[in-house]
Design an enzyme around this catalytic site. Structure first.
Site, PDB file in Angstrom:
ATOM      1  N   CYS A   8       0.814  -1.221   0.000  1.00  0.00           N
ATOM      2  CA  CYS A   8       0.000   0.000   0.000  1.00  0.00           C
ATOM      3  C   CYS A   8       0.848   1.271   0.000  1.00  0.00           C
ATOM      4  O   CYS A   8       0.682   2.156  -0.851  1.00  0.00           O
ATOM      5  CB  CYS A   8      -0.974  -0.013   1.166  1.00  0.00           C
ATOM      6  SG  CYS A   8      -0.215  -0.005   2.819  1.00  0.00           S
ATOM      7  N   HIS A  54      -2.485   0.983   6.830  1.00  0.00           N
ATOM      8  CA  HIS A  54      -2.805   0.956   5.407  1.00  0.00           C
ATOM      9  C   HIS A  54      -3.013   2.379   4.917  1.00  0.00           C
ATOM     10  O   HIS A  54      -3.417   3.267   5.677  1.00  0.00           O
ATOM     11  CB  HIS A  54      -4.070   0.117   5.176  1.00  0.00           C
ATOM     12  CG  HIS A  54      -4.366  -0.161   3.738  1.00  0.00           C
ATOM     13  ND1 HIS A  54      -3.626  -1.032   2.981  1.00  0.00           N
ATOM     14  CD2 HIS A  54      -5.324   0.335   2.912  1.00  0.00           C
ATOM     15  CE1 HIS A  54      -4.115  -1.091   1.760  1.00  0.00           C
ATOM     16  NE2 HIS A  54      -5.144  -0.259   1.682  1.00  0.00           N
ATOM     17  N   HIS A  74      -5.860   1.943  -4.098  1.00  0.00           N
ATOM     18  CA  HIS A  74      -4.864   1.409  -3.165  1.00  0.00           C
ATOM     19  C   HIS A  74      -4.496  -0.005  -3.569  1.00  0.00           C
ATOM     20  O   HIS A  74      -5.199  -0.655  -4.342  1.00  0.00           O
ATOM     21  CB  HIS A  74      -5.400   1.431  -1.732  1.00  0.00           C
ATOM     22  CG  HIS A  74      -6.665   0.655  -1.529  1.00  0.00           C
ATOM     23  ND1 HIS A  74      -6.939  -0.031  -0.366  1.00  0.00           N
ATOM     24  CD2 HIS A  74      -7.760   0.440  -2.322  1.00  0.00           C
ATOM     25  CE1 HIS A  74      -8.129  -0.610  -0.451  1.00  0.00           C
ATOM     26  NE2 HIS A  74      -8.641  -0.347  -1.630  1.00  0.00           N
TER      27      HIS A  74
END
Length: 229
Positions: free
Chosen positions: A120, A170, A182
């Site tokens: 990510c 994240h 993402h």
């Protein structure tokens, strides 16, 4: 090789950096042209060298067999200072980078920063680096680096952070209209880059991440070595 400690090098090919001297656990990657320097470490190994990436201060170990992929840097890495007025016009192309990455076959790769497989924060770092904006490496570092933004003030190019109340785990890039892009792992329902929504939670991945929302952040400057993380 002791005389090489502190010397700065440039990568002539993409390199993997690992967590340990045994080359276990990919932690990041160094794209072609990135600067690194060799550093001393308590643990010594004939198979790996301890290094730090100059652009984001990230430490790791490289395979000794990859040493020939490095060349001495003629000039040390010099970070470029950018303010928000210089960053904002570059954000559409950073977004376009992530969309091109999504269009290529890819899977989530912990430690991936050079593509086609990213984690990510690696996707965020690579997208911003593609337009000359440096971010720190990990999602929690990127959160600390950005200026908090209210949800109703989100603009395309802002970052969205997810995790637990204790820690960010994240990060995603806001596209506008409630959507974000993402790279996420199979444990959250997808294995690679995709687009999800802050408002339409009919997709299970969007619903899963909505439960983990922490805050949004705006990139106000380009990271310089020694910045607060």
């Amino acid at each position: 090789m002791g005389e090489l400690f502190g010397q700065e090098y440039i990568c002539r090919q993409a390199l993997n950096l690992y967590k340990t001297a045994e080359l276990e656990g990919l932690v990041t990657q160094a794209a072609v042209g990135r600067h690194l320097r060799r550093v001393e470490a308590e643990q010594q190994s004939s198979n790996a060298y301890a290094v730090v990436l100059c652009e984001d201060d990230y430490p790791g170990w490289i395979n000794a067999a990859d040493w020939d992929a490095l060349q001495p840097a003629e000039q040390p890495y010099q970070p470029v200072s950018l303010d928000r007025s210089a960053i904002a016009p570059r954000l559409p192309e950073a977004i376009a980078f992530t969309e091109r990455a999504m269009a290529m076959p890819n899977t989530y790769l912990w430690g991936g920063t050079v593509g086609p497989n990213y984690d990510c924060s690696g996707l965020m770092q690579a997208a911003f680096a593609s337009v000359g904006i440096r971010l720190p490496r990990d999602s929690y570092q990127q959160e600390a680096f950005t200026q908090p933004v209210a949800w109703d003030e989100l603009t395309p190019g802002d970052l969205i952070f997810f995790g637990t109340p204790e820690r960010t785990k994240h990060v995603a890039l806001y596209l506008g209209q409630g959507d974000y892009i993402h790279s996420s792992g199979i444990d959250q329902g997808r294995n690679g880059i995709g687009i999800d929504s802050l408002s339409n939670l009919s997709h299970p991945v969007s619903a899963a991440y909505h439960q983990q929302l922490r805050r949004a952040g705006r990139v106000m400057t380009s990271y310089c070595s020694g910045g607060a993380l």
